[in-house]
Design an enzyme around this catalytic site. Structure first.
Site, short mmCIF file in Angstrom:
data_model
loop_
_atom_site.label_atom_id
_atom_site.label_comp_id
_atom_site.label_asym_id
_atom_site.label_seq_id
_atom_site.Cartn_x
_atom_site.Cartn_y
_atom_site.Cartn_z
NE ARG A 112 -0.88 -0.07 4.63
CZ ARG A 112 -1.55 1.22 5.80
NH1 ARG A 112 -2.37 1.57 5.02
NH2 ARG A 112 -0.62 0.69 7.18
CD GLU A 145 6.02 0.93 7.57
OE1 GLU A 145 5.54 -0.84 7.09
OE2 GLU A 145 5.47 2.00 8.04
CE LYS A 172 7.34 -4.27 4.51
NZ LYS A 172 7.79 -3.27 6.19
CG HIS A 173 3.41 1.46 5.04
ND1 HIS A 173 1.79 2.21 3.31
CD2 HIS A 173 2.13 2.12 5.20
CE1 HIS A 173 1.20 2.61 3.85
NE2 HIS A 173 1.19 2.96 5.24
CB VAL A 174 7.35 -2.62 1.34
CG1 VAL A 174 6.40 -3.47 0.15
CG2 VAL A 174 8.70 -3.18 1.24
#
Length: 383
Positions: A112, A145, A172-174
Site C-alpha cells: 500500500r 518503516e 505492508k507499506h513497501v
C-alpha cells in the site's frame, strides 16, 4: 549548608518531565478541539448547502468516500463510463487486462501507498476476510518503516509472503518486489493511487495532526516531540517561502519512509533508479510493473469504479466489496479522517504541479488502465 526547596525538588523531578508536560498539553488541546469539531462541521455543511460551489457535494445524497486524512467527502458517482471512452478504446477483452490469471497461488499482496485511501482498503480487506474465508496478515507498526530495501531484505520479504497458506492477504507499506528474482511465485498485486499533489498535501498535514504524534509517542516513548514552529507551518507558506520541506526538485533523492513525494517509487521498485523524484526512468519502470504484475491499481477519486473492477478481476478476495463498503460506509468513511487539514488554494497546487509532471503522468496512466478494465466488463451495455 543551605538547600533551597526548588533545588531539592529539581533533583527528584524526572529528566523527561518536561516532555510529559508537553505531551499532556498537546493531548489536552486535541481533546478540547474534538468537543467543537461537530459544530464546525455542521456550520460548514450548512454553508455549502447554500452556495453554488457546495451543490456538487450534495447531489442525490450520494455515498461519500473520505480521502484518507482529508476530512472532505467526495461523491461517488454511479455513471462510471462514457460513450467517448468506449468509442476511443474499441472492443476490450477483460482477460487480456487481468493479471490475476497469471498467479500460481492465491496470495494477495497489497503493498500500500500511504495517503491514497489505503487504510480504508486495508480495513475493507479485513472485513472481507471473514466473508470470503481467507487469512488476513498485516505488517506490524514500526518505529522507522523501511519502504526501500536491500536485495537481501527483498528476499526475506518474498519468502515471508510465499510462506502464507492460500488463500491469504498480506499488507505492508513497501516498494514493488519481483519475487521471480528469488525463484518464488509472484503474488497477486493490488494497490491504490491518488492525485499526487493532493496526496503530498494530505501527508503534510497528516504528520502534523496531534493524534498522529501522540500515538507515535505512546508506541515509541523515546521519540522526540515535534517543534511547535514546525507544527504550525501551513502548506501554502511552506511552498511560497521555498521551504526545503516543500521543494520538489526533479531527480532529488531522499531515502526513507519520510519521503512521500514519490508515488511512482512504490511501483518502480527498490533500485536506485527508482528513488529520484519525478524522473523519466522511475515513471517508465512503474508503468511497466503495473502493466505486467498488478491485477488492479485503484484510484481514490473513483472508488466505485475501483470496487467494481476489484470485484470482477480479483473475486476470490473482493467478492461483495461494494456491499460491505456501502453497508458500513459510515465506519469506513471516518478511517484516518484528518479534521486538522485546511483548504489549500488552487494557485498553490498549480505551483507544485509544475514539478510533478511525471508523477501526474503515472497517475493518469493508472486511471486510464482502470477505466479500460471497467469498460471491458460491459456492465452498462444493454443485452
Amino acid at each position: 549548608m543551605v538547600f533551597s526547596r526548588s533545588g531539592v525538588m529539581r533533583q527528584y523531578v524526572p529528566k523527561r518531565w518536561s516532555e510529559f508536560i508537553s505531551l499532556l498539553f498537546l493531548s489536552t488541546t486535541f481533546f478540547l478541539f474534538l468537543q467543537t469539531r461537530d459544530l464546525s462541521l455542521q456550520l460548514s455543511n450548512e454553508r455549502m448547502r447554500h452556495t453554488a460551489e457546495g451543490e456538487e457535494y450534495i447531489e442525490a445524497e450520494a455515498p461519500y468516500m473520505e480521502g484518507e486524512n482529508d476530512g472532505k467527502g467526495r461523491p461517488i458517482h454511479r455513471d462510471l463510463s462514457t460513450a467517448k471512452e468506449r468509442e476511443y478504446y474499441g472492443k476490450l477483452d477483460p482477460m487480456e487486462l487481468n493479471n490475476t490469471k497469471n498467479a500460481k497461488k492465491e496470495i494477495l499482496f497489497f503493498n500500500r501507498v500511504p495517503k491514497v485511501g489505503s487504510q480504508t482498503t486495508m480495513e475493507l480487506l479485513k472485513s472481507l476476510s471473514t466473508k470470503n474465508k481467507f487469512q488476513y496478515h498485516k505488517d506490524g507498526v514500526q518505529k522507522t518503516e523501511k519502504i526501500k530495501m536491500s536485495q537481501y531484505e527483498e528476499g526475506k520479504l518474498s519468502k515471508l509472503v510465499n510462506s502464507f497458506q492460500p488463500s491469504s492477504v498480506y499488507v505492508k507499506h513497501v516498494c514493488f518486489t519481483n519475487f521471480t528474482k528469488f525463484n518464488l511465485d509472484m503474488p497477486i498485486y493490488v494497490n491504490m493511487v491518488r492525485d499526487p499533489v493532493e496526496r503530498v498535501i494530505s501527508w503534510y498535514y497528516y504528520v502534523r495532526a496531534p493524534w498522529y504524534f501522540v500515538e507515535r509517542k505512546r508506541a515509541f516513548p523515546d521519540l522526540p516531540l515535534p517543534n511547535p514552529n514546525w507544527l504550525k507551518k501551513d502548506f501554502e507558506t511552506c511552498v511560497k517561502t521555498n521551504d526545503p520541506e516543500c521543494r520538489y526538485l526533479p531527480g532529488h533523492r531522499r531515502d526513507g519512509f519520510g519521503d512521500h513525494r514519490r508515488q511512482t517509487m512504490f511501483f518502480c521498485g527498490h533500485a536506485d533508479d527508482c528513488t529520484g523524484f519525478n524522473t523519466e526512468v522511475a515513471m517508465r519502470k512503474a508503468k511497466e510493473n503495473v502493466e505486467k504484475h498488478y491485477a488492479v491499481v485503484g484510484v481514490l477519486e473513483e472508488l466505485n469504479k475501483t470496487l467494481t473492477v476489484l470485484e470482477h478481476y480479483v473475486p476470490r478476495f473482493f467478492k461483495g466489496a461494494k456491499d460491505v463498503y456501502y453497508n458500513e460506509v459510515k465506519i469506513f468513511s471516518k478511517i484516518n479522517r484528518n479534521i486538522y487539514k485546511p483548504t489549500t488554494a488552487e494557485a498553490t497546487k498549480d505551483i507544485v504541479r509544475k514539478n510533478f509532471t511525471r508523477e501526474l503522468e503515472f497517475f493518469d496512466f493508472c486511471k486510464q488502465r482502470l477505466h479500460k478494465q471497467y469498460l471491458a466488463l460491459n456492465l452498462d451495455q444493454k443485452p
